[in-house]
Design a protein around this motif. Sequence first.
Motif, PDB file in Angstrom:
ATOM      1  N   GLN A  43       0.664   3.040  -1.422  1.00  0.00           N
ATOM      2  CA  GLN A  43       0.738   4.969  -1.968  1.00  0.00           C
ATOM      3  C   GLN A  43       0.454   5.237  -3.459  1.00  0.00           C
ATOM      4  O   GLN A  43       0.881   3.975  -3.707  1.00  0.00           O
ATOM      5  CB  GLN A  43       1.514   5.793  -1.300  1.00  0.00           C
ATOM      6  CG  GLN A  43       1.731   4.826  -0.075  1.00  0.00           C
ATOM      7  CD  GLN A  43       2.750   5.605   0.760  1.00  0.00           C
ATOM      8  OE1 GLN A  43       3.954   5.710  -0.189  1.00  0.00           O
ATOM      9  NE2 GLN A  43       3.440   6.634   1.639  1.00  0.00           N
ATOM     10  N   THR A  44      -0.833   6.048  -3.099  1.00  0.00           N
ATOM     11  CA  THR A  44      -0.931   6.736  -4.988  1.00  0.00           C
ATOM     12  C   THR A  44       0.511   6.932  -5.584  1.00  0.00           C
ATOM     13  O   THR A  44       1.153   7.061  -6.973  1.00  0.00           O
ATOM     14  CB  THR A  44      -1.137   8.465  -4.550  1.00  0.00           C
ATOM     15  OG1 THR A  44      -1.968   8.541  -4.160  1.00  0.00           O
ATOM     16  CG2 THR A  44      -1.565   9.622  -6.456  1.00  0.00           C
ATOM     17  N   TRP A  46      -0.833  -2.933   1.742  1.00  0.00           N
ATOM     18  CA  TRP A  46      -0.292  -1.242   1.643  1.00  0.00           C
ATOM     19  C   TRP A  46       0.794  -0.659   0.790  1.00  0.00           C
ATOM     20  O   TRP A  46       1.102  -1.963   0.437  1.00  0.00           O
ATOM     21  CB  TRP A  46       0.928  -1.078   2.929  1.00  0.00           C
ATOM     22  CG  TRP A  46       1.315   0.055   2.974  1.00  0.00           C
ATOM     23  CD1 TRP A  46       0.596   0.795   3.567  1.00  0.00           C
ATOM     24  CD2 TRP A  46       2.588   0.407   2.837  1.00  0.00           C
ATOM     25  NE1 TRP A  46       1.263   1.981   3.053  1.00  0.00           N
ATOM     26  CE2 TRP A  46       2.150   1.873   2.774  1.00  0.00           C
ATOM     27  CE3 TRP A  46       3.314  -0.338   1.774  1.00  0.00           C
ATOM     28  CZ2 TRP A  46       2.768   2.582   1.850  1.00  0.00           C
ATOM     29  CZ3 TRP A  46       4.365   0.871   1.373  1.00  0.00           C
ATOM     30  CH2 TRP A  46       4.791   2.224   1.914  1.00  0.00           C
ATOM     31  N   THR A  76       8.174   6.707   3.406  1.00  0.00           N
ATOM     32  CA  THR A  76       6.793   6.542   2.856  1.00  0.00           C
ATOM     33  C   THR A  76       5.735   7.912   3.472  1.00  0.00           C
ATOM     34  O   THR A  76       4.489   7.891   2.932  1.00  0.00           O
ATOM     35  CB  THR A  76       6.196   5.301   3.391  1.00  0.00           C
ATOM     36  OG1 THR A  76       6.272   4.991   4.592  1.00  0.00           O
ATOM     37  CG2 THR A  76       6.604   4.047   2.237  1.00  0.00           C
ATOM     38  N   ASN A 131      -6.607  10.745   6.927  1.00  0.00           N
ATOM     39  CA  ASN A 131      -7.059   9.722   6.176  1.00  0.00           C
ATOM     40  C   ASN A 131      -8.318   9.329   6.818  1.00  0.00           C
ATOM     41  O   ASN A 131      -8.467   8.501   7.933  1.00  0.00           O
ATOM     42  CB  ASN A 131      -6.252   8.418   6.776  1.00  0.00           C
ATOM     43  CG  ASN A 131      -6.255   7.057   5.588  1.00  0.00           C
ATOM     44  OD1 ASN A 131      -7.386   7.400   4.737  1.00  0.00           O
ATOM     45  ND2 ASN A 131      -5.593   6.596   4.944  1.00  0.00           N
ATOM     46  N   ASP A 160       4.577   7.103   6.796  1.00  0.00           N
ATOM     47  CA  ASP A 160       3.837   6.053   6.927  1.00  0.00           C
ATOM     48  C   ASP A 160       5.423   5.677   8.152  1.00  0.00           C
ATOM     49  O   ASP A 160       6.161   5.030   8.061  1.00  0.00           O
ATOM     50  CB  ASP A 160       3.081   5.191   6.492  1.00  0.00           C
ATOM     51  CG  ASP A 160       1.986   5.354   6.060  1.00  0.00           C
ATOM     52  OD1 ASP A 160       1.216   6.095   6.374  1.00  0.00           O
ATOM     53  OD2 ASP A 160       2.348   4.483   5.372  1.00  0.00           O
ATOM     54  N   SER A 209      -8.497  -5.430   1.605  1.00  0.00           N
ATOM     55  CA  SER A 209      -8.617  -4.497   2.348  1.00  0.00           C
ATOM     56  C   SER A 209      -7.629  -3.330   1.890  1.00  0.00           C
ATOM     57  O   SER A 209      -6.419  -3.975   1.020  1.00  0.00           O
ATOM     58  CB  SER A 209      -8.202  -4.716   3.754  1.00  0.00           C
ATOM     59  OG  SER A 209      -8.386  -3.884   4.309  1.00  0.00           O
ATOM     60  N   VAL A 210      -7.432  -2.018   1.724  1.00  0.00           N
ATOM     61  CA  VAL A 210      -6.710  -1.265   0.695  1.00  0.00           C
ATOM     62  C   VAL A 210      -6.856   0.433   1.492  1.00  0.00           C
ATOM     63  O   VAL A 210      -8.606   0.243   2.089  1.00  0.00           O
ATOM     64  CB  VAL A 210      -6.705  -0.594  -0.559  1.00  0.00           C
ATOM     65  CG1 VAL A 210      -7.986  -0.952  -1.081  1.00  0.00           C
ATOM     66  CG2 VAL A 210      -5.805   0.091  -1.060  1.00  0.00           C
ATOM     67  N   GLY A 211      -6.236   0.442   1.835  1.00  0.00           N
ATOM     68  CA  GLY A 211      -6.451   2.643   2.049  1.00  0.00           C
ATOM     69  C   GLY A 211      -6.123   3.161   3.301  1.00  0.00           C
ATOM     70  O   GLY A 211      -5.782   4.098   3.830  1.00  0.00           O
ATOM     71  N   GLU A 212      -6.216   2.295   4.767  1.00  0.00           N
ATOM     72  CA  GLU A 212      -6.002   2.393   6.050  1.00  0.00           C
ATOM     73  C   GLU A 212      -5.672   1.248   6.647  1.00  0.00           C
ATOM     74  O   GLU A 212      -6.283   0.516   6.395  1.00  0.00           O
ATOM     75  CB  GLU A 212      -7.120   3.900   6.743  1.00  0.00           C
ATOM     76  CG  GLU A 212      -8.425   2.710   5.835  1.00  0.00           C
ATOM     77  CD  GLU A 212      -9.845   2.846   6.204  1.00  0.00           C
ATOM     78  OE1 GLU A 212     -10.137   3.696   7.990  1.00  0.00           O
ATOM     79  OE2 GLU A 212     -10.316   3.412   6.022  1.00  0.00           O
ATOM     80  N   ASP A 259      -4.651  -7.388   3.801  1.00  0.00           N
ATOM     81  CA  ASP A 259      -4.308  -6.819   4.371  1.00  0.00           C
ATOM     82  C   ASP A 259      -3.396  -5.366   2.996  1.00  0.00           C
ATOM     83  O   ASP A 259      -2.017  -6.279   3.121  1.00  0.00           O
ATOM     84  CB  ASP A 259      -4.001  -6.039   5.294  1.00  0.00           C
ATOM     85  CG  ASP A 259      -4.051  -4.886   5.906  1.00  0.00           C
ATOM     86  OD1 ASP A 259      -4.056  -3.975   4.618  1.00  0.00           O
ATOM     87  OD2 ASP A 259      -3.510  -4.770   7.024  1.00  0.00           O
ATOM     88  N   ILE A 269      -6.426   6.480  -7.044  1.00  0.00           N
ATOM     89  CA  ILE A 269      -5.434   5.155  -7.703  1.00  0.00           C
ATOM     90  C   ILE A 269      -5.626   3.940  -7.445  1.00  0.00           C
ATOM     91  O   ILE A 269      -4.881   2.961  -8.256  1.00  0.00           O
ATOM     92  CB  ILE A 269      -3.783   5.567  -6.386  1.00  0.00           C
ATOM     93  CG1 ILE A 269      -2.638   4.629  -6.769  1.00  0.00           C
ATOM     94  CG2 ILE A 269      -3.993   5.004  -5.089  1.00  0.00           C
ATOM     95  CD1 ILE A 269      -2.131   5.348  -9.215  1.00  0.00           C
ATOM     96  N   THR A 270      -6.547   3.276  -6.513  1.00  0.00           N
ATOM     97  CA  THR A 270      -6.757   2.538  -6.365  1.00  0.00           C
ATOM     98  C   THR A 270      -7.496   1.742  -7.445  1.00  0.00           C
ATOM     99  O   THR A 270      -7.553   1.282  -8.179  1.00  0.00           O
ATOM    100  CB  THR A 270      -7.717   1.650  -5.160  1.00  0.00           C
ATOM    101  OG1 THR A 270      -6.994   2.198  -4.022  1.00  0.00           O
ATOM    102  CG2 THR A 270      -7.813   0.480  -4.802  1.00  0.00           C
TER     103      THR A 270
END
Length: 634
Positions: free
Chosen positions: A400-401, A398, A484, A507, A486, A370-373, A396, A295-296
Amino acid sequence: MVDQIKTLDDYKKAYKNSIENPEDFWEKQADSFKWYKKWENVLDWNFEEPNIKWFEGGKLNITENCLDRHLETRGEKTALLWVSNEPDGEDKTFTYQELYQEVNKFANGLKSKGIKKGDRVVFYMPMVPELMIGMLACARIGAIHSIVFAGFSSQALADRVKDAQAKMIICSDYNKRGAKNIQVKSVVDNAIKMDCNSVETVVVHKNTGGDIEWNDKLDVFLTDLTDGVEEYCKPEVMDAEDPLFILYTSGSTGKPKGVVHTTGGYMIYTAYTFKNVFQYQEDDIYWCTADIGWITGHSYITYGPLLEGATTMMFEGIPTYPDAGRFWEIVEKYKVNQFYTAPTAIRALMAKGDKFVEKYDLSSLKVLGSVGEPINEEAWMWYFEKVGKRAIPIVDTWWQTETGGIMISPLPLITDMRPTFASYPLPGIQTILVDTEGNLIEDNNVEGLLCIKHPWPGILRTTWGDHNRCRQTYFSAFPELYFTGDAARRDEDGRYRIIGRVDDVLNVSGHRIGTAEVENAINETFGVVESAVVGYPHSIKGQGIYAFVITKGQINDEVEFKRLIESTVRTEIGPIAKPDIIQIVSGLPKTRSGKIMRRILRKIASGDMSNVGDISTLLNPEIVEEIKKKAPTM
Ligand code: WT7
């Protein structure tokens, strides 16, 4: 063009406004695009079904907004800057005018093969310009693209093709990644053999020109599709709520599901978040290192940047080829202004030492993303100090798809930053924390489950072919909330720090992998009775995959057996899901109702042996000692 926040005061006002009058707020952003016909209703929603409609009745085409709209003012500006895998390779640029022409031709090529509005087209391609051109060509004619990351196996590809009932697959012959030349077309050939009956055409882009097998009934070269076609393709008139793409993602149960994003809301949301989070200015060079298969890449290599008329860079290679200085060499060469990558890449480069990053002039940089985790403090500091020279803000981000775009992020030099905190929600995003019973936690300085209580334009609308699954997964845990998956901490000033998934989703290097998927794959191995997969902290990947496996009888050659398991996982899913550690066990800790106690396995996997908690209610408490004793020491 959408609004750009410039000051803290702007942010505060925009946020307040977006919460008090979400419809007015988003309508104002929507007004900055080209619509063939205005919407009847800004928003219609409920989270029970769910039913979410933004700008319904509005007619548009997203490629008109990504391309045509810019021709007059930005026709000669570079839209796409493509960097080859080879450091001495030939990089390519496409102006807005050129990208527009390529997309139009590709779109007419698709039409010539009978692709029309609503048809699904799967891409299985490396990071080459044809991938971006192809996805936009689909959007031009209203076909729904579904891009499958080219590291997935034939089986994983076939699962997605069948679920989407795709009419066409577009692939390359081979994929160049670092020093490797990876087969692509043969993976598609194998997938086709797995009953992908909906596929009528396989389009092959000659990337390396290497040998491939040819199936006369299905295969056609991309050049044969586009040679001699008309230069202009009239954009299909789409409703704001017509699907734009399907992107498969893993969850805690079953096979990956196809997250569906629609046209209008996704367009507005990616443009708005791109412009604000990266503070893009007209002549900036923007680079997101993600793969378009995730998705990014969809939102922040293709759609967001092009909607805002940006110069977006696309990189074919990997961060460590020919050496760990590659990213920085590219930043210096093209004077990159915004750089967006994943913590796993930062940690991998950090581990190679500072000399690679110190060698290059990085003074063009203005924003680091920064992305993904979750980004750990050490990696954050290294990024800040060595890459940003303590002078450049880190965002940073945050999301999601399912969210379509960035949800929580600092705004560079506008809101403050705190290392490892994704910090504040963007305008339009009503983040809340709840406890496990769903009670709202109003205090600050707390931890809870992260939920969103009002729709934003980029939210997923459904999961392909199974709306109930969408409801179950995201809208049933807590009434009237989007959950989410999370957990997050909120500090005393309201900044969020993402702790990580609370479901059975791992992840690994920023890739989302369901434990159930890996277990199902392992269980396909001859000689395996049962398995349980958990994540554990891994210094580069963020999380590693730890598999506990029960075998049929005694295994003579453990090394060979483990290799067999690894190869089954590669075949079923792909190399990204390969377990890092496999431990053969004689049993798994289970409750009296037969449920595997993953909590205990997670403790053991993370080396926290003395802290497994209460095991007295287990059916087989004795197994815990045995597993602990035989766990490999790390
Ligand atoms: C999961 C979504 C969004 C693009 C890439 C991943 C985790 C994502 C962050 C961040 C901490 C993050 C979450 C989320 N995640 N960004 N900045 N800090 N965690 O998309 O594959 O859909 O995965 O990635 O756990 O739920 P995805």
